[in-house]
Every structure is written in C-alpha cells, then in structure tokens.
Design a protein around this motif. Structure first.
Motif, PDB file in Angstrom:
ATOM      1  N   GLN A  23     -20.387  -4.940 -42.808  1.00 44.97           N
ATOM      2  CA  GLN A  23     -20.663  -3.681 -43.484  1.00 44.97           C
ATOM      3  C   GLN A  23     -19.939  -2.536 -42.780  1.00 44.97           C
ATOM      4  O   GLN A  23     -19.371  -1.652 -43.433  1.00 44.97           O
ATOM      5  N   GLN A  24     -19.925  -2.555 -41.452  1.00 43.66           N
ATOM      6  CA  GLN A  24     -19.170  -1.549 -40.700  1.00 43.66           C
ATOM      7  C   GLN A  24     -17.681  -1.659 -40.988  1.00 43.66           C
ATOM      8  O   GLN A  24     -16.980  -0.645 -41.133  1.00 43.66           O
ATOM      9  N   ASN A  70     -17.003  -0.157 -44.349  1.00 43.63           N
ATOM     10  CA  ASN A  70     -17.065   1.306 -44.280  1.00 43.63           C
ATOM     11  C   ASN A  70     -15.803   1.880 -43.640  1.00 43.63           C
ATOM     12  O   ASN A  70     -15.258   2.890 -44.108  1.00 43.63           O
ATOM     13  N   TYR A  71     -15.345   1.215 -42.577  1.00 46.63           N
ATOM     14  CA  TYR A  71     -14.112   1.668 -41.915  1.00 46.63           C
ATOM     15  C   TYR A  71     -12.931   1.546 -42.874  1.00 46.63           C
ATOM     16  O   TYR A  71     -12.069   2.435 -42.931  1.00 46.63           O
TER      17      TYR A  71
END
Length: 203
Positions: free
Chosen positions: A3-4, A7-8
């Motif tokens: 998920q990170q 997002n990045y």
C-alpha cells in the motif's frame, strides 16, 4: 508494504507526468508484479509467478501505461543500478549514423577497474517494434534483433538483465525478429501483459 508502494507510485507519477496520472484499481495486479520484481520481494514474486532472475517484458496496447510504469519502477530499485529507459527508435537512428558500433554500445559488458569483475548495464528497450531496419553505408541490419541476441549471450554467462515494453504480440515478435529472438526473449523475460482492451490513458 505494497500500500505504501502504491501511494509512492501515485505521488511520484503525479510529479513526473502531471496531476492526471492515476494508479487504477484494474492495474493493481500488473503493478504488484512489477513491484515484486523491483523490490526483490521473493515470496510475493513466487506467488505471482515472477522470476527474479529474469528481466521484464511489459506488453499491451498503445497508451496503457507500459513506458510510464517501467520508468517509475526505477525508483524502487535500491540494491543495484536502475535500468536505463531507451526508445528502440532512437537506437535505430543511432545505427544509421554510427553503424555496428551501436550493437556493442547496448550489448557489451564493462569491467570494474578495481575488482575486474563484469559490470552489466540494465536497459529497458522501450516500444520494441517501432524501430525500422535502417542502412549504414548500404548495409541493412535488424538492429534490435542483433542487440537481443547479444544480450541473451550475456544473460546466460553474466546474468545481464534486459527489459522491454512493446505493443507486439508473440506472433508479431516472431514475424519481425524471427523464431530465435522470440525463443530467447521467452527465456530472458517475465511476461507482464495488459489486457488487449486496456484503455488508452492518454485520452
């Protein structure tokens, strides 16, 4: 972790390609496979059928996001030098000017001055199939076929990885470059395919 990473990707994509850049839900599995390779996440890669010892071949229709994603994957590669994104059309024009030196330029192995160990450059050859056979002083050459065959030899002996983006199907690759190239690409690369009806995101 993913998920990170998503997002990045959204933030970095917006910085590079503008505020209209979007990570779409329908592309998540494709992007996750690319991320698993780039992050060298062996458990996820195995689960998704991605071989970390091979390169990537991203296929799909025009405008589906192949080149953008392969460019953005460069920011996730931490333990080695990121691949260089190189349009195949540019290589064809280089051959027209410089001749067969271009094959060495994109398929050679360099050696570290201190350790004398091989140093291999990782390229992503963008839009395979958009180049044309050009002539250098009357000599015609299918330049990308020669580069692929040379890099295949280094893949076998020096673990040289190569990535591609293309609109071509497997049958079209064989028509353009011959069965030897098609066979070697299959051995060199993981196939990451967008659906044939994937929309053109530039519209």
């Amino acid at each position: 972790m993913y998920q990170q990473a998503f997002n990045y990707l959204q933030n970095k994509g917006s910085q590079i390609y503008g505020p209209l850049f979007r990570v779409l839900n329908e592309d998540h599995l494709i992007i996750q496979r690319l991320l698993a390779w780039s992050l060298k996440d062996a458990p996820t890669a195995q689960q998704l059928g991605v071989d970390l010892t091979k390169g990537l071949m991203v296929t799909g229709p025009i405008g589906c996001g192949k080149s953008s994603l392969m460019n953005l994957m460069r920011f996730y590669i931490k333990d080695e030098t990121p691949h260089i994104l190189k349009p195949c059309r540019d290589i064809a024009f280089e051959f027209e000017k410089a001749g067969f030196e271009v094959i060495r330029r994109y398929a050679c192995v360099s050696y570290h001055n201190s350790t004398h160990r091989p140093y291999v450059k990782s390229f992503c050859f963008d839009d395979l199939g958009t180049e044309h056979s050009l002539r250098h002083f009357g000599q015609e050459c299918n330049i990308m076929a020669e580069i692929i065959l040379s890099r295949y030899d280094h893949f076998i002996h020096n673990n040289m990885l190569t990535h591609f983006t293309t609109n071509l199907s497997a049958d079209e690759i064989e028509k353009f470059y011959g069965p030897r190239v098609r066979s070697r690409l299959r051995e060199m690369c993981n196939l990451i395919a967008f659906p044939r009806d994937a929309p053109d995101k530039r519209k």
